[in-house]
Design a protein around this motif. Sequence first.
Motif, short mmCIF file in Angstrom:
data_model
loop_
_atom_site.label_atom_id
_atom_site.label_comp_id
_atom_site.label_asym_id
_atom_site.label_seq_id
_atom_site.Cartn_x
_atom_site.Cartn_y
_atom_site.Cartn_z
N HIS A 61 0.84 -1.21 0.00
CA HIS A 61 0.00 0.00 0.00
C HIS A 61 0.87 1.25 0.00
CE1 HIS A 61 -2.11 -3.02 2.67
NE2 HIS A 61 -2.96 -2.90 1.67
N ASP A 64 3.61 2.07 2.76
CA ASP A 64 4.40 0.89 3.13
C ASP A 64 5.81 0.94 2.55
OD1 ASP A 64 2.38 -0.38 4.57
OD2 ASP A 64 1.58 -1.39 2.80
N HIS A 178 0.15 -7.48 2.64
CA HIS A 178 1.61 -7.42 2.84
C HIS A 178 2.21 -8.81 2.61
CE1 HIS A 178 1.33 -3.73 5.78
NE2 HIS A 178 0.67 -3.55 4.67
ZN LIG Z 1 0.05 -1.59 4.25
#
Ligand SMILES: [Zn+2]
Length: 815
Positions: A61, A64, A178
């Motif tokens: 995302h 991140d 993730h």
């Molecule tokens: Zn994330």
Amino acid sequence: MKLRNHLRTYLSLLLTLVLFYQQPHAQTDTQAASDRLDKATIHQALLDLTNPWTVMCVAAHPDDEDGSTLTILRRKYGVHTVSLFSTFGEGGQNAVGPELYEQLGVIRARETMAAAEVQGSEPHFLGFRDFGFSKSAEETFRAWGEKELLRRMVLQIRLLRPDVIITNHDTTSGHGHHQATGRTVLQAFDAAADPKQFPEQLSQAGVWQVQRLFVRSRGQTDASTPTVTLDPNETDPVRGITYAQQALEGLHKHATQGPWPKTVPAGGARPIRYGLVRQATSAPPLPANAKTPLDGLSLPAAEAEKLTPPTIENKPLTEFLDRRLELLVSLLNAHRRGVFTAAKEIVDTDPQRFKLMSSRLDKAIAAVSGASVGLVSDSDALVPGEDSRLNAVVANAGVAEIQIKQLNFRGLGTEMKLNAADKILPGTETSAEVKVVTPKTLALTVPAAEHLYDGRLFGEPLTVEAELMIEGVSFVVTNETNREVAPEIEIVDLDPSPYVITPATSQKPLEFKVKLKNHLASDFHGLLRVSGQSLETGREINIPATASETENLVVRSPLVLGAPNQDLHVDITVDLPNPKEPIAKRSVPLVYAEALVVGGRKVGYIPSTDQTLERSLAALGVDATKLTVDDIAKANLSTYNTIIIDNRGYQAHPELIELNSRLLKFVEDGGTLLVFYHRTGEWNPDEKNGRPQLAPYPIILDDERVTQEDAPVLFLQPKHPLLNFPNRITQKDFANWVQERGLYFPKEWDSHYTAILSTHDAGEPPLRGGLLVAPYGRGNYIYTSYVWYRQLRAGLPGGYRMFANLISYGRRKEK
Ligand SMILES: [Zn+2]
């Protein structure tokens, strides 16, 4: 010959320089600031000539990405840095505004661009749908397609050709997105180099062997894993702040995901450690004291020789920042010498690297000579069928005369040479008109939320490319910008949508707020209409050229509701006085919710970042007042039966913590206080940050979530008034939920509370604390971790029925 050339360039530039500096010019504060910026830009352009490597950071995302490492690699070493995001992050929360889902994705994509600007990196997106929090890689693979994730990632690796990949994500911890991204990058490392994998990509991209793959290590790594540690606390001598401070500045651009720490901790940011998890068979070992993940890598000798950066007196060009003239001479000579070019057989082994470095040389010449190109227009959008009114501008902010050999425009399905002056003197600019009509058939790019996945999110790309020449050396300066493609009139916003009606409001006129934007250079005169469900009404509107206006549209004729479960909607359209086709149209779903609120209830509410509470209370026909922090401090709260604190309200309004005793007193005196979900770190008592237990009896939150929208909901207290009055709640009210059930569920709560509901994701233990209620004094306190607001926004009748019960709960004792 070479020497003569050099001398001629030097003397001719010197003459211009002398003439230039004879003109008096005042050094102002803004000029000092712009000089520093200028200096940083030039420094970066020169540093970039010394580093032919590319590092890619892979992230699930926006936010991140490892901003610190990206910043260090580019700002300190001149590495070409790219980041690759699996999603746009539209499934997240929004700490600063009302936008969610695709609208949030648009904002987060732009936040990512802004953060990348700070980091000096180049963002790319794989465009997978962020469907909200997921607990496993498997769930994520089911939604995205495991092979599809690999395919898109491999394609980007083959196109962007990183020498090293880094990622913050391992294969087992955290968000399922993730884990899925962390697992796939391991596979992509080998797959990108394997011609048998996705052979259909090869004509476009060719295979690519990444040299090393590193995964961020946060705990203990086993001693056999080679690691590299980066210290972000070093001060960047050019920008005057540390790399950690720059990275934090970048992180702040992800504002919707805040709050972020305001400053780097006093003791400095923690060192960043990466473990080497994959390497190419041919890759040299990572040196024991590697400073960057690239250390020890080398290019074939023939290639390395051709990529040797230019120097002055054998010193790097970055040491001559204050000697612009010498820099320019050196760069022009390097260009004449053919630096970063090579014989075809050498270039062909690694064409992209030569292309990168050649374009970096042209950029350095542009930065040092002060040459730039741009595209300006007097409107912010292109309208299909209309003249696009664009101007290409070439500017010379330097000291040498620049010749314009060619000026080209590319975009809107065309490519053309522009008529430009043949030279620009120092300190001047010249412009050329771009005579092009936006094609009638060009697809729109607004509203952006509808273009998150179709490649048109950032608008229509338009490119200006100038071939310039100084002292016989030609170089290319390019500027690519994006413009929205919009209709003549755009419905920018429509409120409310969905339109929720309840028994208390079904006889009232419908009221819409319609925000319109005129993208034309002329006034617009037309009609705003509503139609559908046997309604037909409209009125004239007049919007000045390029203006935005919000129009109220009231529909007085009563709404005729058909059979239940029928698809209900009305259309809002903008028409010309004699309409054939509407110019703009949006459908508004109508929802009928059989939700009743106890009569005579007076509700106060403190919104956080959106208008969900305001709209939902209006839909329920409740007498509701928006309260400010100041009202909580000073107003007579006893006039309210119920006060609602919105999601993350103590975060959105930290002053409420100081005023909490007033809120608890309100409960003691007989009121109902309804508190929506908070994050663990915004709620749990924290002595260091001066936050006490906020509930009258302790509630301690955990990070547990229930992410399955259809997770079973068990009624622990089926006879409790909250589930029965005034609306009898059934399982049907928990059907068709969106996104999730709830988040940050309490792990401990005082025995004064009654737990009403229990829910859990498949295979996990039940979470019983999602709706807690306790009597306190003469009133009642309710805390809930369920995401009622998402259901209210989505127009889910069950959400309205339960919300109505929550605000109806408890009765103020007669005085
Ligand atoms: Zn994330």
